[in-house]
Design a protein around this motif. Structure first.
Motif, PDB file in Angstrom:
ATOM      1  N   UNK A  30       0.807  -1.217   0.000  1.00 37.76           N
ATOM      2  CA  UNK A  30       0.000   0.000   0.000  1.00 37.76           C
ATOM      3  C   UNK A  30       0.840   1.267   0.000  1.00 37.76           C
ATOM      4  N   UNK A  31       2.128   1.148  -0.267  1.00 41.01           N
ATOM      5  CA  UNK A  31       3.016   2.306  -0.317  1.00 41.01           C
ATOM      6  C   UNK A  31       3.049   2.837  -1.747  1.00 41.01           C
ATOM      7  N   UNK A  32       2.982   4.156  -1.888  1.00 36.35           N
ATOM      8  CA  UNK A  32       3.043   4.765  -3.220  1.00 36.35           C
ATOM      9  C   UNK A  32       4.474   4.693  -3.742  1.00 36.35           C
ATOM     10  N   UNK A  33       4.623   4.228  -4.999  1.00 38.19           N
ATOM     11  CA  UNK A  33       5.934   4.131  -5.631  1.00 38.19           C
ATOM     12  C   UNK A  33       5.893   4.775  -7.004  1.00 38.19           C
ATOM     13  N   UNK A  34       6.951   5.527  -7.315  1.00 35.79           N
ATOM     14  CA  UNK A  34       7.058   6.144  -8.635  1.00 35.79           C
ATOM     15  C   UNK A  34       7.253   5.045  -9.674  1.00 35.79           C
ATOM     16  N   UNK A  35       6.413   5.051 -10.696  1.00 33.75           N
ATOM     17  CA  UNK A  35       6.489   4.066 -11.774  1.00 33.75           C
ATOM     18  C   UNK A  35       7.078   4.654 -13.055  1.00 33.75           C
ATOM     19  N   UNK A  36       6.885   5.950 -13.257  1.00 32.15           N
ATOM     20  CA  UNK A  36       7.388   6.604 -14.467  1.00 32.15           C
ATOM     21  C   UNK A  36       7.604   8.085 -14.183  1.00 32.15           C
ATOM     22  N   UNK A  37       8.608   8.641 -14.840  1.00 30.15           N
ATOM     23  CA  UNK A  37       8.922  10.066 -14.743  1.00 30.15           C
ATOM     24  C   UNK A  37       9.021  10.593 -16.166  1.00 30.15           C
ATOM     25  N   UNK A  38       8.356  11.689 -16.445  1.00 31.93           N
ATOM     26  CA  UNK A  38       8.406  12.277 -17.780  1.00 31.93           C
ATOM     27  C   UNK A  38       9.830  12.570 -18.213  1.00 31.93           C
ATOM     28  N   UNK A  39      10.192  12.164 -19.412  1.00 27.90           N
ATOM     29  CA  UNK A  39      11.507  12.432 -19.972  1.00 27.90           C
ATOM     30  C   UNK A  39      12.599  11.486 -19.510  1.00 27.90           C
TER      31      UNK A  39
END
Length: 172
Positions: free
Chosen positions: A55-64
């Protein structure tokens, strides 16, 4: 806005919505949102996050960026920012004041006006969201467009989940 500008914006929105239907995996969908959606909303920074099993938020994609650096202080700071929103974030886009200090890795974060956009299906958050940051404040037109994109990408997530379930059932 001029009629030509509105028409060009509508054509871009239709193009983005059409392209997202071609995404065959979550990675493709996350990258598409991070790289295409932010242009429609004139953001300087775009990150897609999802909730993991814990249930922890994780970055999956970053623009650029082709792959987010999981050990980056900046990525961890943005994850903490979204985690702090907690259950109160709801299913509506929410404006945020983003103030993150430069990390020990020397990366200067984008500071300014954030917009947290939960991806939704049927008015409910589906466990993924989009964080946009820019220098100028968000306007109501941005929130309206963000809601539409949140529904479109939320539908894409549910379609991928549904296609996986149907594929597993079919294989049995």
């Amino acid at each position: 806005a001029s009629e030509g500008g509105v028409q060009a914006g509508a054509i871009r929105l239709l193009r983005v919505e059409g392209e997202l239907r071609q995404c065959n995996s979550f990675d493709q969908l996350w990258c598409h949102l991070a790289n295409e959606g932010h242009g429609l909303l004139d953001a300087d920074q775009s990150l897609v996050l999802s909730r993991g099993g814990g249930r922890r938020w994780r970055v999956q994609a970053v623009g650029g960026v082709s792959r987010p650096a999981r050990d980056s202080a900046l990525v961890r700071d943005y994850e903490r920012l979204v985690c702090r929103l907690g259950a109160e974030s709801g299913s509506e886009p929410r404006c945020l004041d983003v103030r993150i200090e430069p990390g020990s890795d020397g990366v200067l974060p984008m500071t300014g006006h954030g917009l947290w956009v939960p991806l939704t299906q049927g008015g409910r958050c589906i466990g993924a969201g989009w964080l946009l940051v820019r220098r100028s404040p968000w306007e109501e037109a941005h929130l309206t467009l963000a809601r539409r994109l949140a529904n479109a990408y939320g539908h894409g997530v549910c379609a991928l989940l549904g296609s996986r379930r149907n594929l597993h059932a079919w294989k049995r």
